[in-house]
Design a protein around this motif. Structure first.
Motif, PDB file in Angstrom:
ATOM      1  N   GLU A  89      41.087  40.581  43.568  1.00  0.00           N
ATOM      2  CA  GLU A  89      40.940  41.822  44.303  1.00  0.00           C
ATOM      3  C   GLU A  89      39.915  42.736  43.638  1.00  0.00           C
ATOM      4  OE1 GLU A  89      44.455  44.406  44.948  1.00  0.00           O
ATOM      5  OE2 GLU A  89      45.151  42.487  45.798  1.00  0.00           O
ATOM      6  N   PRO A 130      34.276  42.426  45.113  1.00  0.00           N
ATOM      7  CA  PRO A 130      33.011  42.863  45.742  1.00  0.00           C
ATOM      8  C   PRO A 130      32.471  44.181  45.203  1.00  0.00           C
ATOM      9  CG  PRO A 130      34.640  42.262  47.408  1.00  0.00           C
ATOM     10  CD  PRO A 130      35.349  42.288  46.107  1.00  0.00           C
ATOM     11  N   GLY A 131      33.320  44.966  44.522  1.00  0.00           N
ATOM     12  CA  GLY A 131      32.853  46.255  44.013  1.00  0.00           C
ATOM     13  C   GLY A 131      32.383  46.197  42.580  1.00  0.00           C
ATOM     14  N   HIS A 182      35.192  52.223  40.353  1.00  0.00           N
ATOM     15  CA  HIS A 182      35.470  50.863  39.871  1.00  0.00           C
ATOM     16  C   HIS A 182      36.804  50.369  40.439  1.00  0.00           C
ATOM     17  CE1 HIS A 182      36.345  47.591  37.103  1.00  0.00           C
ATOM     18  NE2 HIS A 182      35.122  47.667  36.619  1.00  0.00           N
ATOM     19  N   PRO A 183      36.822  49.164  41.007  1.00  0.00           N
ATOM     20  CA  PRO A 183      38.037  48.736  41.717  1.00  0.00           C
ATOM     21  C   PRO A 183      39.248  48.491  40.830  1.00  0.00           C
ATOM     22  CG  PRO A 183      36.337  47.038  41.794  1.00  0.00           C
ATOM     23  CD  PRO A 183      35.718  48.229  41.154  1.00  0.00           C
ATOM     24  N   THR A 184      39.069  48.207  39.549  1.00  0.00           N
ATOM     25  CA  THR A 184      40.271  47.987  38.739  1.00  0.00           C
ATOM     26  C   THR A 184      40.540  49.106  37.737  1.00  0.00           C
ATOM     27  OG1 THR A 184      39.015  46.621  37.198  1.00  0.00           O
ATOM     28  CG2 THR A 184      40.182  45.475  38.947  1.00  0.00           C
ATOM     29  N   ILE A 185      39.493  49.633  37.103  1.00  0.00           N
ATOM     30  CA  ILE A 185      39.762  50.696  36.122  1.00  0.00           C
ATOM     31  C   ILE A 185      39.364  52.076  36.632  1.00  0.00           C
ATOM     32  CG2 ILE A 185      39.632  49.197  34.083  1.00  0.00           C
ATOM     33  CD1 ILE A 185      36.742  50.261  33.708  1.00  0.00           C
ATOM     34  N   ASN A 196      46.729  47.937  48.038  1.00  0.00           N
ATOM     35  CA  ASN A 196      45.354  47.479  48.208  1.00  0.00           C
ATOM     36  C   ASN A 196      44.411  48.633  48.510  1.00  0.00           C
ATOM     37  OD1 ASN A 196      45.777  44.662  47.853  1.00  0.00           O
ATOM     38  ND2 ASN A 196      46.755  44.644  49.863  1.00  0.00           N
ATOM     39  N   ILE A 232      38.015  48.948  48.292  1.00  0.00           N
ATOM     40  CA  ILE A 232      37.037  48.627  47.244  1.00  0.00           C
ATOM     41  C   ILE A 232      35.823  49.482  47.574  1.00  0.00           C
ATOM     42  CG2 ILE A 232      35.735  46.788  46.140  1.00  0.00           C
ATOM     43  CD1 ILE A 232      37.830  44.929  47.703  1.00  0.00           C
ATOM     44  N   LEU A 290      32.869  50.755  46.692  1.00  0.00           N
ATOM     45  CA  LEU A 290      31.452  50.399  46.823  1.00  0.00           C
ATOM     46  C   LEU A 290      31.253  48.952  47.259  1.00  0.00           C
ATOM     47  CD1 LEU A 290      30.028  52.163  43.660  1.00  0.00           C
ATOM     48  CD2 LEU A 290      30.003  52.978  46.008  1.00  0.00           C
ATOM     49  N   GLY A 291      32.341  48.197  47.384  1.00  0.00           N
ATOM     50  CA  GLY A 291      32.196  46.786  47.711  1.00  0.00           C
ATOM     51  C   GLY A 291      32.493  46.501  49.172  1.00  0.00           C
TER      52      GLY A 291
END
Lengths: 465, 291
Positions: free
Chosen positions: A277, A280-281, B126-129, B143, B146, B148-149
């Protein structure tokens, strides 16, 4: 299929691991130079006829490899030709820095055209700015007696520098492309690298249920999945002619059934939720960092990965590279490997001979050894890794090449020749892996870009076989 | 007398005029020529092709995609940024507590380099941090986007950054305007029993007209540009969802070696900015009130 011709035995010989190169060289007379320790073969001091006291200028991309290895080659250059010198400037964004000088007709003598913002090689060659390196290829090698310069380079390693059969640049880094995982993680969990794509998907299922994402890729730069997965998969399913057709802009080349099959196999990673997950970012280094934290099991990349991530790689991670599995387990060992980091000489520079002579020094055994020792990468020079201790990543890459035997897959040339097609592949690949495009749509978009390039008479076309 | 005057003015003005012609006018004129040529940006001279580049542009989906992204910015950035800036300027000028602190804080992003902002906000997204995703996960949203993604959120993520970056600048412009409004007008309004709202809409806002006009021009230029922030955060991706004219022309020039075509896009971009600016001045022309 382009067979690179590196047999298992000969590969060991090439990298010098068995020390076979030494026996030969001690027979013929050599001049040992003290400072760098290069042993110049007799009659190989100045085959290109470099004029005395030449002060040449080189401008080089300084990226993951740094440019200390180029400075070392310049030392060799100065030592072999007392009174002459090659200046070394390491820069980024080669295109922005050198374009004004090219337009003004005042380019440096030699350059490394790599990295982000480099110059469009196809356009440079098309405009006649780049020297034919034929004389260099047939000149005697500097420290391998009895061989020409061209003969000391890994077979097939310089194919991408051939434009209509003329050698326009030489690649100085030998890179293996594939799928990476942490050996220690896999040992700990009892996972085995799969031999087929079906095996890959069922392993992904196991990995996912253990709470780790099976895959990640360099999100904002989805083109890593082109050289990591699509290229070898298509070659394994449908043969290597497909990529030659793609490069030669054969109508419908992208519509080959193997292309569709491979894309659907890749898309299964997204459809089954096997891609981490947030992928893509992420940028390339961000996704690679997640992978190093064992949040994902697999990532595609080339052998520069180890050096790029060295400072944040946890101890005992033991990264290893493998070839991507496909429909046929017997083709598991087929792997993409190529040489990159193109060095070229300007035809309008002040000292084109010095440029070529410098490349002869740069791709000497002595320089290759320094490169392996200090940069942790391999030059495509026979005997270049003689007596050098290699990391787990490097060892796995060399093993992969050794296992591949004659089945080393050439990388397609279209990314360098036709940047428009490459851009479209990049965009479509991102769409495919996030479920916004089907495999059919990917093919339609990329084939469309390829057709546009073919019909655009302003784009210089190249052929390969 | 007249001859004397020019005899003095010209020598003083000449160096500036020469430099301006050499480094501004001449490159512009040259660019106008390049826009009508095919040129790889290497040595061979440009080849004149007339209107070919502009014709090609009409059928180029990527051009229309980039232009439409610019138009989205053009519609939303002025409304959100100027509205927000006006609100902040008004509140701060009402002498709320810590108003000086707010003023400095809001203006601060303006002094940062665009590249630094782009990198900073890439971490925020940032998607995780990243802070947004972490917060959303902390409150139970499994969920989070994301940012920028995903093509659906990337453009709006950039809008938010641009508002954050530029609102402070317009706030300062508006505050300067507010300071020049005579106190007596407010006192009179207060005597007539006007509240904060009607004071703002009937006195402050109409008297800020000049500042609003120039702010509109500035933000139009920002919305038509957007190169720095886009280039550092998404490079126009994912899948061209944040591509703007400036990033597209950069790609054509420096990636695909099509300097002629890139320059023709630049010309269109230039004409759009000029037309919009003139239009803004034209439409918003009113009598200036002297106080």
């Amino acid at each position: 299929m382009k067979k690179s011709g590196i047999s298992r035995r000969r590969f060991i010989e090439y990298t010098g691991a068995a020390g076979l190169g030494i026996g030969l060289s001690s027979v013929l007379p050599q001049i040992l130079l003290a400072k760098t320790g290069i042993k110049v073969a007799s009659g190989a001091t100045n085959p290109l006829g470099l004029a005395a006291n030449t002060q040449a200028e080189g401008v080089f991309f300084s990226g993951g490899f740094g440019h200390a290895y180029i400075e070392y080659a310049a030392e060799i250059f100065a030592e072999v030709h007392p009174g002459s010198s090659m200046s070394v400037e390491g820069i980024q964004r080669v295109g922005e820095r050198l374009r004004p000088r090219i337009i003004a007709g005042n380019p440096p003598d030699v350059m490394d055209n790599s990295g982000a913002g480099n110059l469009d090689t196809g356009a440079l060659v098309g405009e006649g700015e780049i020297l034919d390196l034929g004389p260099l290829m047939s000149a005697p090698a500097i420290d391998t007696p009895g061989k020409t310069f061209g003969e000391t380079l890994f077979p097939g390693s310089q194919n991408s520098g051939l434009f209509d059969g003329v050698q326009r640049y030489v690649n100085i880094a030998f890179t293996v492309f594939g799928v990476w995982h942490s050996k220690s993680l896999f040992d700990e969990k009892g996972w085995n690298y799969p031999t087929t794509w079906d095996g890959m998907l069922s392993l992904c299922d196991t990995i996912k249920s253990s709470g780790i994402a099976p895959w990640t890729y360099q999100g904002k730069y989805p083109q890593y999945m082109l050289f990591g997965l699509l290229e070898p998969m298509v070659s394994k399913i449908g043969g290597t002619q497909i990529w030659k057709d793609v490069d030669n802009l054969v109508p419908g080349a992208w519509e080959h059934p193997a292309m569709l099959q491979a894309l659907n196999m890749m898309k299964a990673l997204h459809d089954n939720g096997y891609i981490m997950e947030g992928t893509p970012g992420l940028t390339h280094t961000e996704s690679q960092a997640e992978w190093l934290q064992k949040k994902a099991a697999f990532i595609p990349c080339g052998t520069w990965l180890e050096n790029e991530m060295r400072s944040i790689t946890p101890g005992g991670f033991d990264m290893v590279i493998k070839s991507v599995p496909s429909d046929d387990a017997s083709k598991l060992s087929w792997i993409d490997a190529s040489s990159g980091e193109p060095f070229m000489v300007f035809s309008n520079g002040k000292n084109p001979v010095a440029g070529m002579e410098f490349l002869r020094c740069l791709l000497s055994k002595e320089s290759a050894k320094w490169f392996a020792q200090n940069v942790g990468s391999i030059m495509p020079v026979v005997g270049g890794a003689e007596g050098v201790e290699l990391s787990s990543a490097m060892t796995s890459a060399l093993t992969a090449v050794e296992n591949a035997g004659p089945n080393i897959l050439d990388r397609p040339s279209f990314p360098g020749w036709y940047s428009d097609i490459y851009s479209e592949v990049k965009d479509s690949m991102g769409a495919l892996l996030t479920g916004r495009a089907s495999a059919e749509e990917f093919i339609e978009r990329v084939q469309g870009a390829s057709d546009e390039v073919r019909e655009d008479e302003d784009i210089v076309k190249f052929k390969r076989s | 007398m007249h001859r004397n005057k020019y005899g003095i003015i010209l020598p003083f003005l000449a160096p500036a005029l020469i430099l301006y012609s050499l480094f501004v006018i001449y490159p512009y004129a040259q660019a106008m020529y390049v826009a009508f040529t095919k040129w790889k940006g290497l040595r061979k001279s440009p080849r004149f092709v007339g209107l070919d580049n502009f014709e090609k542009m009409l059928g180029d989906d990527k051009f229309w995609n980039a232009l439409s992204n610019n138009l989205i910015y053009l519609v939303f950035l002025p409304i959100i940024t100027l509205g927000f800036a006006l609100f902040m300027a008004f509140m701060i000028s009402q002498k709320v507590r810590f108003s000086n602190f707010y003023r400095v804080t809001f203006f601060f992003p303006q002094v940062m380099s665009v590249v630094a902002i782009g990198i900073l906000w890439s971490f925020v997204y940032h998607p995780t941090i990243g802070i947004f995703s972490s917060l959303l996960k902390a409150v139970g949203i499994e969920n989070p986007p994301i940012w920028l993604g995903d093509p659906d959120t990337a453009l709006w993520s950039i809008v938010a950054v641009t508002v954050w970056q530029s609102a402070g600048f317009f706030m300062v412009i508006f505050m300067a305007g507010m300071l020049s409004i005579p106190k007596s007008l407010y006192e009179a309004a207060a005597l007539d029993g006007a509240g904060r709202g009607s004071t703002f809409f009937r006195i402050t806002f109409p008297l800020l007209w000049e500042n609003t006009r120039s702010s509109l021009v500035f933000i139009t230029v920002i919305a038509m540009d957007m190169f720095g922030i886009t280039f550092t955060m998404t490079q126009g991706g994912p899948d061209r969802s944040t591509d703007v004219l400036a990033t597209l022309l950069y790609e054509h020039a420096f990636l695909h070696s099509r300097f002629g075509y890139a320059t023709s896009i630049a010309m269109v971009y230039f004409v759009i900015v000029i037309v919009l600016t003139l239009l803004i001045f034209r439409v918003t022309r009113r009598e200036t009130i002297e106080f």
